[in-house]
Structure formats: structure tokens, C-alpha cells
Design a protein around this motif. Structure first.
Motif, PDB file in Angstrom:
ATOM      1  N   UNK A  75       0.806  -1.224   0.000  1.00  0.00           N
ATOM      2  CA  UNK A  75       0.000   0.000   0.000  1.00  0.00           C
ATOM      3  C   UNK A  75       0.837   1.272   0.000  1.00  0.00           C
ATOM      4  N   UNK A  76       2.074   1.204   0.497  1.00  0.00           N
ATOM      5  CA  UNK A  76       2.883   2.427   0.606  1.00  0.00           C
ATOM      6  C   UNK A  76       3.705   2.737  -0.649  1.00  0.00           C
ATOM      7  N   UNK A  77       3.587   1.902  -1.697  1.00  0.00           N
ATOM      8  CA  UNK A  77       4.355   2.154  -2.935  1.00  0.00           C
ATOM      9  C   UNK A  77       3.762   3.356  -3.669  1.00  0.00           C
ATOM     10  N   UNK A  78       4.651   4.268  -4.062  1.00  0.00           N
ATOM     11  CA  UNK A  78       4.222   5.431  -4.873  1.00  0.00           C
ATOM     12  C   UNK A  78       4.380   5.038  -6.352  1.00  0.00           C
ATOM     13  N   UNK A  79       3.260   4.950  -7.085  1.00  0.00           N
ATOM     14  CA  UNK A  79       3.269   4.459  -8.476  1.00  0.00           C
ATOM     15  C   UNK A  79       3.165   5.626  -9.462  1.00  0.00           C
ATOM     16  N   UNK A  80       4.126   5.639 -10.409  1.00  0.00           N
ATOM     17  CA  UNK A  80       4.134   6.623 -11.508  1.00  0.00           C
ATOM     18  C   UNK A  80       3.948   5.827 -12.804  1.00  0.00           C
ATOM     19  N   UNK A  81       2.924   6.158 -13.547  1.00  0.00           N
ATOM     20  CA  UNK A  81       2.604   5.370 -14.758  1.00  0.00           C
ATOM     21  C   UNK A  81       3.197   6.016 -16.002  1.00  0.00           C
ATOM     22  N   UNK A  82       3.548   5.142 -16.981  1.00  0.00           N
ATOM     23  CA  UNK A  82       4.056   5.580 -18.287  1.00  0.00           C
ATOM     24  C   UNK A  82       2.965   5.296 -19.312  1.00  0.00           C
ATOM     25  N   UNK A  83       2.638   6.286 -20.056  1.00  0.00           N
ATOM     26  CA  UNK A  83       1.579   6.103 -21.065  1.00  0.00           C
ATOM     27  C   UNK A  83       1.818   7.035 -22.251  1.00  0.00           C
ATOM     28  N   UNK A  84       1.391   6.542 -23.414  1.00  0.00           N
ATOM     29  CA  UNK A  84       1.465   7.387 -24.629  1.00  0.00           C
ATOM     30  C   UNK A  84       0.141   8.066 -24.893  1.00  0.00           C
ATOM     31  N   UNK A  85      -0.877   7.764 -24.069  1.00  0.00           N
ATOM     32  CA  UNK A  85      -2.219   8.344 -24.234  1.00  0.00           C
ATOM     33  C   UNK A  85      -2.375   9.559 -23.321  1.00  0.00           C
ATOM     34  N   UNK A  86      -3.096  10.514 -23.801  1.00  0.00           N
ATOM     35  CA  UNK A  86      -3.359  11.713 -22.986  1.00  0.00           C
ATOM     36  C   UNK A  86      -4.836  11.899 -22.721  1.00  0.00           C
ATOM     37  N   UNK A  87      -5.606  10.849 -23.027  1.00  0.00           N
ATOM     38  CA  UNK A  87      -7.052  10.955 -22.820  1.00  0.00           C
ATOM     39  C   UNK A  87      -7.352  11.037 -21.331  1.00  0.00           C
ATOM     40  N   UNK A  88      -8.290  11.922 -20.945  1.00  0.00           N
ATOM     41  CA  UNK A  88      -8.634  12.080 -19.525  1.00  0.00           C
ATOM     42  C   UNK A  88      -9.112  10.782 -18.887  1.00  0.00           C
ATOM     43  N   UNK A  89      -9.807   9.940 -19.674  1.00  0.00           N
ATOM     44  CA  UNK A  89     -10.336   8.705 -19.098  1.00  0.00           C
ATOM     45  C   UNK A  89      -9.205   7.798 -18.625  1.00  0.00           C
TER      46      UNK A  89
END
Length: 703
Positions: A75-89
């Protein structure tokens, strides 16, 4: 930068390599291109930061985010996601699953590093904060346990004196639980009052807050608990200040001193009262006299001090035992305690001596009725140890300001007056007077002269010859000590012998007289003049365990044969410590020293005692010799004593022969020896040597 762990999950190996290179130095980097194994690796590594690609086949980043949410250990892991999409959804879904930041493709490695470094800074701050919170909790818990465990009561309040904390001791003493007391004003919980007046006392914590300083609790304070239990308490309160020195509350620390106070009272009582009688002792007596003098001085009134001493108590104590003596003292203390009222103090000064302090008006009637009542109370018969006792006392009186101006003077003057009464019949009393002051000064002067003479070995001996009444030959001599007065005269032995016995100087005096007498007898013997010298030994000297040794040592030192020494003792000396005296006299007699009983007939020893002592000589007291030609009773006593001496095979010496008629009568009655002014006055050493050089000296024979 503190070391943090970063885990990169991306199915494209080139991306993981780029990120690993870009993030070099920011922490421990772990990478994985296999999304199947990602969750297992996550549980093993438990990184601080997870960099997660969302678009991975089969197991996507969203799947991994959902799995992480379900596992509390991650639960304490800080997750940063990588994505090529910029859609708000896409962003909304990622954020809802726990992502906290985004890295866009294509990657800007500089921005990527900056983002990761910022997150690492936040993590480091969080860890530091958590560490600080842990340490603060630990310290707080330590303080709580300490405060709960100490013996003192502790109460802390806010700035308005409303209670925030109470340790168990404070809860016990106040009778309030911490829960019930919280938020209440300290005055409501701590009911303080003066222990003597019972008037409510202000709480020192309130004063500490008002005056912004530490405040000690008032002395003699009591705390009444919620249940009505009273405790004696003491200690202090102080304001609590923040880092800017502003008040943020206060703390009260106090302790129950009820037992300590009770013990202190008991110790004070014991230090001021006699344990046997429960009367005030000498210490408290001194204080009571001081107070009485102060009041009398202010009111222009008077204070009388009576000192009384039981007559012959030592004899009773020695004869019946100390336990009976204690019973008698306790009885007298109880009897006198009836007078302790209306500011009158009755005290036991020590031993068999008591005191009464009596304030009275300057124009009061004579105190003699009270004196007589006191003596009558003491004289009432009572039983102790199975025997009836009738006691008497001697009483001395000093009055402030008539004859004394201080406590010490009153005690000294009353003691002098009591001493005077001691020399009078039983139940006598004396007021201190100018005459007594003169006598007291004279005694002090005599004492100083005597001490100096003893220190300088300057005592002088005079010698009174003893004659054979049948042929007028010189058969012996009695040595008589003389004390020079410094003005060419002598001080009467009546005065300085008495002082020597009281001051404990009689032992030194007796030893010096004995030695000087033996030196003189040895000197005469060496000149061919064998004279037996008689030396008086007082009753006090028989209490000295060294007496026998002293006699033997002096005989050895002076080389005088023991047959030329005679010790004269009185009847009072014989019976004071009967068994001990008998043993001492027997040892002395075994040395070859003869024993004479002086002043026979004036004492009170029984004839049965007489045969138990190793006596050689009886001396008829001069009072009987003086009156025997005019008083039939005196003549009968002299006749009886002479007959008794013959019966017991003792030599007989008559003292105080002053007329030819007395000498003739004694010779006719069969008295062997005599001394007195008719035959010769006491002579100094020089004149006595002239006398014996011209006299017929009878040889000394062993008796």
C-alpha cells in the motif's frame, strides 16, 4: 540524497534501459520486462517508487495497479505510470487505482529524472516525519510511564488551569480519575487548606500561571480528597513555556507527607519530652522559661522557677534496683503533673530532679502554699516493688526579675538554692538570695583555688599527733589536708572537701594526700622515727574501682612499709555500697594496711555490719567526748563504744580531747589512745618533726 528503491516495469527493454540510465544515482534501480512476474517481484522488492507502463499485453499496468490495491503490504508504494495516451479517461482510471503521477511517451529523460527526484525527496521527508513521530511517541510513552511510576503526584493543565493530565498518584490523593478530572479547573479537583486554621488555600499552580514563575506550596497545607480523606502535602508548581517563552500550561508536582509529618511530630515530641514521665525535658523547659520571661517582661509580671531534687534517691535506686527507681520517678512525674495548668510547666530536668515554671503577677501572694503543696504531694506514701515508700525533696526557688534576668541565671540560682536546701532537714526549700550569691561566688572561688592546687600539687598537710593515754608516748599521727587561700591563711576543709566531692575532684585530692602522707612517713622512718600515719578516705573514693590499686601503687612508689599506713573511713562510706566496700577493705587489709572507723557512733550502721568489716581501730567521735563529763547519755555511749572495742579486740581512739578532765575520764574507762587540742593541735610538717624529735615514740606493731 538518501537511498531509495525504484522498480521499473515495462515490456519494452529499450524503455527500461533508457530509464535505468536516466535515473542512475537517484537510488537502487530494479527493472522487469515480464509483467507476469511483476507482482511477485514487487512483493519481494517492495520499492519506494514504482514506474509502471500501462500499455502492456496480457497483464497490463491497470491489472497490476488493481493487484497492488488489494495487497496491504504494497500500500505504501508510490506508483508513476508511463503512457502514450493523454485521454482524460486513461488518467482518471490510473489515478483511481492509486497512481500519483504520469510520464508521457515519447520519454523526456530529463523531465523523467526531475519527477523521480522530486518524489524521492517527498519520500525522504515522509520517512523523516515518520521517524520523528515514532521517536516522539516513544519519548512520550517513556515520559508517561515515568510520570505514572514516580512516587510524586503530577497534574498538568492548560493555560487556564484546566486539567489535562493526572498521574495515578495524583488520582489517588485527589480521589479523582483522570477522565473525570480532565477539563475541570484545578481548584475544583485539589481542595487545599491550611492544616491548622482549615482556611482554604490558593493553589500554587494558579499563582504560577498568574505570576509566570515557579511557586512553592504554602507550608502546613492539607489536601482533602473527593472522598473526604485528608493528606498533608507539599511541593511546587511551575508554568510550562513553549519555544517562544510563552505560557502554554502549567504543571503541579506534590507529595503526601502525612507519614513524614507524623514522624517529625513524634521525633519533635521525643526530643522535647522525657520518655519515662512524658513531662517536658530540659530542652523544652529552657524554651518555656524563655517564653515566660518574654511575656513577664512585656506585662511587667514575674516568673518563678522551682527546682526540686528527691532526697537520698540514689540510695533507694542502688538498694532496690533501677526498675524500682524508674517506677518511683514515673510516680513523682505523674503526681507533679497535676500542677501543669494555667501556663504552669512541670518538667523533668534529669535523674531525680524536677522543675516547675510558674508565671504570676508582680503583686501575687506568697508562693509558699504552692511550695508546701508540691512537697506534700511528693511526701504522700505509695507502694512500689511490694514496699511502701515515703519520699522527701529539697527545693530551690529563683524569681524573675527579682534575682535573675535570664534563663541561665534562673536555672543557676534555683540550683544554688536547692543545693542550700539539701544541707537542711528533709522537705526544706530556699529562695535564692544575695547571701546565696555570695556563697555561690565563694564556692566558685574555692573551686578555682582547689583546681590550681591540684594541678600544681600544692596541697599542704598538717599532722595531729595521737598519744597513748597511759604513758603519754606518741603512737601515731593523722594527716589533715589544708588548702591555702592565697592570702596567708587556709580554707576550711568543710568547704573545699565538699566542693571536691561534688566536682569529682575528690579522687585526685585523695590520691595526692595519700602520696604526701606516705612520703612524710617514709621520711620520718628513714630518720629513725617510725610513725604510723592515718589518712582519711571519703565515701566517694570507695566508688573508685582504682582505689585498691592506687594504695598499692603509692606504697610501692614511696617504699613505705604498709604497717605504717592507716586508712580512716566513715560509717557512711562503709554502708553506701556494702558488698563492694567490704571487698575493697579486705584487699587493703591484706596488704598490711590498718583500717580505722572514724566518727563512730554518729552514723547509722548496725552492729551486725561492724563485725563484717576488717577493722583495726574505732575512733570515738569528739561530740561524745566533749559532752561526756556533763551528759550521762554521752558518757554511756563512750563507755559502750570502749567496751565494744574491747569485745571486738579493736584499738580505741578518742577524738577531740580538750580538757584534763576528759583525758582522765577516758583513761579511767580504758581508752588506749587519744588526740585533741589538749594533747596537740594539728602541726605543719616542720613543727611536727620538731615535736617527734623531742617526744617519746612508741614502736608500731602489727595488729
Amino acid at each position: 540524497m538518501d537511498n531509495c528503491s525504484v522498480f521499473i516495469i515495462d515490456d519494452e527493454g529499450i524503455t527500461t534501459l533508457q530509464l535505468e540510465h536516466a535515473l542512475e544515482g537517484v537510488g537502487d534501480i530494479t527493472t522487469s520486462t515480464n509483467s507476469y512476474e511483476a507482482v511477485a517481484l514487487l512483493e519481494k522488492v517492495k520499492p519506494d517508487i514504482l514506474i509502471l507502463d500501462l500499455e502492456m499485453p496480457k497483464v497490463s499496468g491497470f491489472d497490476i495497479l488493481e493487484t497492488i490495491q488489494k495487497k496491504p503490504s504494497l500500500a505504501n508504494i508510490r506508483t508513476i505510470v508511463i503512457t502514450s495516451h493523454s485521454a482524460p479517461a486513461i488518467e482518471e482510471r490510473a489515478l483511481s487505482l492509486g497512481a500519483i503521477d504520469f510520464i508521457s511517451k515519447p520519454l523526456n529523460l530529463i523531465l523523467c529524472r526531475i519527477r523521480i527526484e522530486n518524489h524521492i525527496k517527498i519520500i525522504i521527508q515522509e520517512k523523516a516525519l515518520l521517524q520523528a513521530q515514532t521517536e516522539l511517541f516513544t519519548e512520550k510513552e517513556h515520559l508517561r510511564i515515568t510520570l505514572d511510576s514516580i512516587a510524586d503526584a503530577v497534574i498538568s493543565t492548560d493555560i487556564n488551569a484546566n486539567i489535562e493530565y493526572m498521574n495515578p498518584v495524583a488520582q489517588r490523593l485527589t480521589g479523582w480519575s483522570e477522565t473525570a478530572a480532565k477539563g475541570r479547573h484545578i481548584k475544583e479537583v485539589m481542595q487545599l487548606a491550611d492544616a491548622t486554621t482549615k482556611v482554604s488555600s490558593i493553589n500554587p499552580l494558579v499563582v504560577a500561571l498568574n505570576e509566570n514563575r515557579p511557586v512553592a506550596m504554602a507550608l502546613n497545607t492539607q489536601l482533602t480528597s473527593k472522598q473526604g480523606i485528608i493528606h498533608r502535602v507539599e511541593d511546587s508548581a511551575a508554568p510550562i513555556l513553549d519555544k517562544n517563552k510563552n505560557q502554554c500550561g502549567a504543571v503541579m508536582v506534590f507529595q503526601d507527607v502525612s507519614e513524614t509529618f507524623a514522624m517529625s511530630l513524634q521525633m519533635t515530641y521525643l526530643s522535647h519530652h522525657d520518655q519515662l514521665t512524658a513531662l517536658p525535658n530540659r530542652v523544652l523547659l529552657h524554651d518555656r522559661i524563655t517564653q515566660s520571661i518574654a511575656r513577664a517582661s512585656y506585662k511587667k509580671t514575674k516568673v518563678t522557677l522551682m527546682l526540686l531534687d528527691l532526697d537520698k534517691f540514689k540510695f533507694i535506686n542502688d538498694a532496690l534496683g533501677h526498675h524500682i527507681g524508674d517506677e518511683i520517678i514515673a510516680h513523682i512525674g505523674h503526681s507533679l503533673d497535676r500542677f501543669a495548668c494555667n501556663d504552669v510547666t512541670v518538667a523533668r530536668v534529669g535523674g531525680d530532679e524536677f522543675a516547675l515554671v510558674i508565671p504570676h503577677s508582680a503583686n501575687s501572694l506568697s508562693l509558699e502554699p504552692l511550695v508546701n503543696e508540691v512537697l506534700n504531694v511528693i511526701s504522700k506514701p505509695f507502694r512500689s516493688g511490694g514496699e511502701q515508700h515515703i519520699l522527701t525533696a529539697s527545693l530551690g526557688i529563683s524569681v524573675y526579675p527579682d534575682d535573675a534576668s535570664s534563663v541561665e541565671e534562673m536555672l543557676r540560682h534555683a540550683d544554688s538554692a536547692m543545693y542550700k536546701a539539701k544541707n537542711e532537714p528533709a522537705n526544706s526549700y530556699f529562695y535564692f538570695s544575695d547571701e546565696l550569691q555570695i556563697e555561690m561566688n565563694r564556692r566558685l572561688e574555692v573551686g578555682n583555688i582547689l583546681r590550681k592546687a591540684l594541678e600544681e600539687n600544692d596541697l599542704e598537710l598538717h599532722y595531729q599527733p595521737k598519744y597513748d593515754l597511759n604513758n603519754d608516748s606518741l603512737i601515731g599521727v593523722e594527716s589533715l589536708v589544708r588548702l591555702k587561700d592565697g592570702q596567708g591563711g587556709f580554707i576550711s576543709p568543710v568547704h573545699f572537701i565538699e566542693y571536691a566531692e561534688e566536682a569529682g575532684l575528690i579522687f585526685r585530692l585523695g590520691e595526692q594526700v595519700l602520696e604526701k602522707s606516705c612520703i612524710a612517713a617514709k621520711k620520718w622512718l628513714d630518720k629513725g622515727l617510725p610513725i604510723k600515719v592515718a589518712v582519711n578516705v571519703s565515701a566517694k573514693q570507695f566508688t573508685d574501682t582504682k582505689l585498691v590499686g592506687t594504695v598499692a601503687e603509692i606504697l610501692e612508689r614511696t617504699q613505705l612499709p604498709s604497717r605504717y599506713l592507716e586508712l580512716e573511713v566513715t560509717e557512711s562510706a562503709l554502708i553506701e555500697s556494702f558488698e563492694y566496700t567490704v571487698s575493697q577493705l579486705k584487699l587493703i587489709s591484706e596488704m598490711g594496711v590498718s583500717i580505722a572507723l572514724d566518727d563512730f557512733g554518729t552514723g547509722y550502721s548496725s552492729l551486725s555490719y561492724l563485725r563484717l568489716f576488717p577493722l583495726d581501730v574505732l575512733k570515738i567521735d569528739q561530740s561524745f567526748v566533749r559532752d561526756m563529763n556533763d551528759d550521762v547519755q554521752a558518757l554511756n555511749i563512750v563507755t559502750t563504744i570502749i567496751d565494744l572495742a574491747c569485745t571486738l579486740n579493736l584499738q580505741i581512739v578518742a577524738e577531740g580531747i580538750e580538757t584534763k578532765g576528759q583525758q582522765d575520764r577516758l583513761r579511767a574507762l580504758g581508752c588506749q589512745m587519744g588526740q585533741g587540742y589538749l594533747l596537740s593541735k594539728p602541726l605543719n610538717c616542720g613543727k611536727f618533726e620538731e615535736l617527734i624529735m623531742s617526744s617519746k615514740v612508741e614502736q608500731v606493731t602489727c595488729s
